[in-house]
Design a protein around this motif. Sequence first.
Motif, PDB file in Angstrom:
ATOM      1  N   GLY A  48       0.846  -1.182   0.000  1.00 48.72           N
ATOM      2  CA  GLY A  48       0.000   0.000   0.000  1.00 48.72           C
ATOM      3  C   GLY A  48       0.882   1.232   0.000  1.00 48.72           C
ATOM      4  O   GLY A  48       2.053   1.168   0.364  1.00 48.72           O
ATOM      5  N   GLN A  49       0.318   2.349  -0.393  1.00 50.23           N
ATOM      6  CA  GLN A  49       1.087   3.589  -0.396  1.00 50.23           C
ATOM      7  C   GLN A  49       0.932   4.354   0.914  1.00 50.23           C
ATOM      8  O   GLN A  49       1.871   4.985   1.381  1.00 50.23           O
ATOM      9  CB  GLN A  49       0.649   4.485  -1.565  1.00 50.23           C
ATOM     10  CG  GLN A  49       1.140   4.021  -2.929  1.00 50.23           C
ATOM     11  CD  GLN A  49       0.314   2.874  -3.466  1.00 50.23           C
ATOM     12  OE1 GLN A  49      -0.916   2.899  -3.404  1.00 50.23           O
ATOM     13  NE2 GLN A  49       0.968   1.851  -4.000  1.00 50.23           N
ATOM     14  N   LEU A  50      -0.249   4.272   1.519  1.00 51.04           N
ATOM     15  CA  LEU A  50      -0.521   4.956   2.777  1.00 51.04           C
ATOM     16  C   LEU A  50      -1.244   4.006   3.725  1.00 51.04           C
ATOM     17  O   LEU A  50      -1.942   3.076   3.285  1.00 51.04           O
ATOM     18  CB  LEU A  50      -1.363   6.219   2.544  1.00 51.04           C
ATOM     19  CG  LEU A  50      -0.700   7.343   1.739  1.00 51.04           C
ATOM     20  CD1 LEU A  50      -1.704   8.434   1.430  1.00 51.04           C
ATOM     21  CD2 LEU A  50       0.508   7.909   2.474  1.00 51.04           C
ATOM     22  N   PHE A  51      -1.087   4.272   5.033  1.00 47.62           N
ATOM     23  CA  PHE A  51      -1.658   3.393   6.051  1.00 47.62           C
ATOM     24  C   PHE A  51      -2.274   4.251   7.155  1.00 47.62           C
ATOM     25  O   PHE A  51      -1.685   5.251   7.572  1.00 47.62           O
ATOM     26  CB  PHE A  51      -0.589   2.472   6.638  1.00 47.62           C
ATOM     27  CG  PHE A  51       0.118   1.639   5.606  1.00 47.62           C
ATOM     28  CD1 PHE A  51      -0.322   0.366   5.303  1.00 47.62           C
ATOM     29  CD2 PHE A  51       1.219   2.138   4.916  1.00 47.62           C
ATOM     30  CE1 PHE A  51       0.317  -0.401   4.340  1.00 47.62           C
ATOM     31  CE2 PHE A  51       1.863   1.383   3.957  1.00 47.62           C
ATOM     32  CZ  PHE A  51       1.417   0.102   3.666  1.00 47.62           C
ATOM     33  N   LEU A  52      -3.437   3.813   7.624  1.00 45.69           N
ATOM     34  CA  LEU A  52      -4.131   4.511   8.698  1.00 45.69           C
ATOM     35  C   LEU A  52      -4.153   3.624   9.935  1.00 45.69           C
ATOM     36  O   LEU A  52      -4.589   2.462   9.856  1.00 45.69           O
ATOM     37  CB  LEU A  52      -5.583   4.847   8.297  1.00 45.69           C
ATOM     38  CG  LEU A  52      -5.850   6.212   7.653  1.00 45.69           C
ATOM     39  CD1 LEU A  52      -5.086   6.331   6.343  1.00 45.69           C
ATOM     40  CD2 LEU A  52      -7.343   6.414   7.429  1.00 45.69           C
ATOM     41  N   LEU A  53      -3.671   4.133  11.064  1.00 46.65           N
ATOM     42  CA  LEU A  53      -3.778   3.427  12.325  1.00 46.65           C
ATOM     43  C   LEU A  53      -4.081   4.420  13.440  1.00 46.65           C
ATOM     44  O   LEU A  53      -3.783   5.610  13.319  1.00 46.65           O
ATOM     45  CB  LEU A  53      -2.524   2.628  12.654  1.00 46.65           C
ATOM     46  CG  LEU A  53      -1.239   3.358  13.047  1.00 46.65           C
ATOM     47  CD1 LEU A  53      -0.308   2.374  13.743  1.00 46.65           C
ATOM     48  CD2 LEU A  53      -0.527   3.954  11.861  1.00 46.65           C
ATOM     49  N   HIS A  54      -4.692   3.925  14.493  1.00 50.21           N
ATOM     50  CA  HIS A  54      -5.136   4.784  15.592  1.00 50.21           C
ATOM     51  C   HIS A  54      -3.941   5.478  16.241  1.00 50.21           C
ATOM     52  O   HIS A  54      -2.861   4.905  16.360  1.00 50.21           O
ATOM     53  CB  HIS A  54      -5.889   3.945  16.626  1.00 50.21           C
ATOM     54  CG  HIS A  54      -6.750   4.754  17.544  1.00 50.21           C
ATOM     55  ND1 HIS A  54      -6.245   5.492  18.588  1.00 50.21           N
ATOM     56  CD2 HIS A  54      -8.099   4.951  17.559  1.00 50.21           C
ATOM     57  CE1 HIS A  54      -7.223   6.098  19.218  1.00 50.21           C
ATOM     58  NE2 HIS A  54      -8.368   5.798  18.618  1.00 50.21           N
ATOM     59  N   LYS A  55      -4.158   6.702  16.660  1.00 56.89           N
ATOM     60  CA  LYS A  55      -3.072   7.475  17.263  1.00 56.89           C
ATOM     61  C   LYS A  55      -2.587   6.870  18.585  1.00 56.89           C
ATOM     62  O   LYS A  55      -1.461   7.127  19.005  1.00 56.89           O
ATOM     63  CB  LYS A  55      -3.513   8.923  17.491  1.00 56.89           C
ATOM     64  CG  LYS A  55      -3.587   9.750  16.210  1.00 56.89           C
ATOM     65  CD  LYS A  55      -3.914  11.197  16.501  1.00 56.89           C
ATOM     66  CE  LYS A  55      -3.885  12.026  15.233  1.00 56.89           C
ATOM     67  NZ  LYS A  55      -4.211  13.456  15.477  1.00 56.89           N
ATOM     68  N   GLN A  56      -3.432   6.075  19.239  1.00 58.09           N
ATOM     69  CA  GLN A  56      -3.024   5.454  20.500  1.00 58.09           C
ATOM     70  C   GLN A  56      -2.324   4.108  20.293  1.00 58.09           C
ATOM     71  O   GLN A  56      -1.881   3.486  21.254  1.00 58.09           O
ATOM     72  CB  GLN A  56      -4.240   5.272  21.409  1.00 58.09           C
ATOM     73  CG  GLN A  56      -4.863   6.577  21.867  1.00 58.09           C
ATOM     74  CD  GLN A  56      -6.047   6.348  22.793  1.00 58.09           C
ATOM     75  OE1 GLN A  56      -6.294   5.234  23.252  1.00 58.09           O
ATOM     76  NE2 GLN A  56      -6.801   7.408  23.087  1.00 58.09           N
ATOM     77  N   THR A  57      -2.215   3.661  19.056  1.00 62.78           N
ATOM     78  CA  THR A  57      -1.501   2.415  18.768  1.00 62.78           C
ATOM     79  C   THR A  57      -0.013   2.620  18.992  1.00 62.78           C
ATOM     80  O   THR A  57       0.599   3.503  18.388  1.00 62.78           O
ATOM     81  CB  THR A  57      -1.766   1.955  17.335  1.00 62.78           C
ATOM     82  OG1 THR A  57      -3.154   1.630  17.185  1.00 62.78           O
ATOM     83  CG2 THR A  57      -0.922   0.731  16.985  1.00 62.78           C
ATOM     84  N   GLU A  58       0.577   1.807  19.857  1.00 67.72           N
ATOM     85  CA  GLU A  58       2.004   1.894  20.142  1.00 67.72           C
ATOM     86  C   GLU A  58       2.828   1.022  19.210  1.00 67.72           C
ATOM     87  O   GLU A  58       3.971   1.345  18.894  1.00 67.72           O
ATOM     88  CB  GLU A  58       2.273   1.489  21.591  1.00 67.72           C
ATOM     89  CG  GLU A  58       1.635   2.409  22.626  1.00 67.72           C
ATOM     90  CD  GLU A  58       1.941   1.962  24.039  1.00 67.72           C
ATOM     91  OE1 GLU A  58       2.457   0.828  24.212  1.00 67.72           O
ATOM     92  OE2 GLU A  58       1.681   2.728  24.972  1.00 67.72           O
TER      93      GLU A  58
END
Length: 390
Positions: free
Chosen positions: A62-72
């Motif tokens: 993928g070119q971009l990835f979205l993950l939650h800001k609280q994911t460590e």
Amino acid sequence: MTGLRPVFFAARLAWRQLVYDRPKLLAATLGVLFACVLVFMQLGFRDSLYTSAASAPLKMQGQLFLLHKQTEALWRPVSYERSTLMRALGLPEVRRVVPLYMSLGQFKNMDTHVQRTLMIYGYDPNAEPIRIDQFESFRAELQRQDTALFDVNSRPEFGPIQELIASGRDITEINGRKVKLIGTFSMGTTFAADGNVVMSDLNFHRIFPSRSLDQIDLGFIMLTPGADIVAAQAALLRLVGQEVRVLTYDELVRFEQGYWENSAPLGFIFGFGTLMGLIVGMVIVYQILFTDIGNNIPQYATLVAMGYSQSYLRNIVFASSVYLAVLGFLPGVALSMVFYRVAERSIFIPFPMGLDRIAVVFFFILTMCAFAGLLAIRKLKSTDPADMFS
């Protein structure tokens, strides 16, 4: 050439002093060897940690990835609304989005009935967010109920999975539910999980019935050909950036490695172990050089009386430091290579021995010995021709 002659003679005298007392030379060499092996192993464990941490991100497409800001870290994700990812389809640069579900689960070895922890990835089989060889041959079967692919690079405690699949004994249990293993893929173990499994999003929901498919862990964004990744990232941040991070491929890899380097204590532990190895080796070399200088004070005093300068005496000590660094480093490299192979077979994580690492460790060892020699040189300042009669 004339200016190099004193250095040459000092180096030759330093070598003769070292080999004159063989037990002391052996002790110093072993001290440097110990420091060398310890530094190699600490750097090896550290780099293998970072390599294993990036094994999953490196397989993601993928070119971009979205993950939650609280994911460590990816192995302990924080879920967010699937609708957040779907909003990315409003941008003209976005061609497709794929939600990914991740969670640690318990895999049972059907022969020993021992359960081990692995990472389970779930996604729509019609997409291919994780790079898997010959995925097309598994796509249809992955859409069937209770099927999965097993990571062939997982630890052997899971059992001979490839042999079991070939023999038809391909039924196992994950989180207490029977699952049919239809094939294998290659990813690699990490310090968080001993193995990996890939399945469809619906089968993931069957394994984790309390998880809603509306709550995803990572979103893949595929852009249209020729799209500006940086511009698309900025647009996505404005669109969905309140709750999630928008990362490029390289940023996702660095994000996962950064957790183990900065947040987890292992990065500090390996760095501290490297420093302690250098300190121990420096102390041993310093003790040898300092004792050697003390034992040869009359000889050094004689050289001063004959007209040799203090810089000539310092060259002798520094030459001894270089000799000890080389004598300890060469067997240290050979022994470390053996330990690297043993470590690879034990923890099933690559331990590469590259020329860059060899050069870095040699620089550390040479600096360590040179600093020990610099400390020992203080003993020479008190050298006086009268000492030849002591």
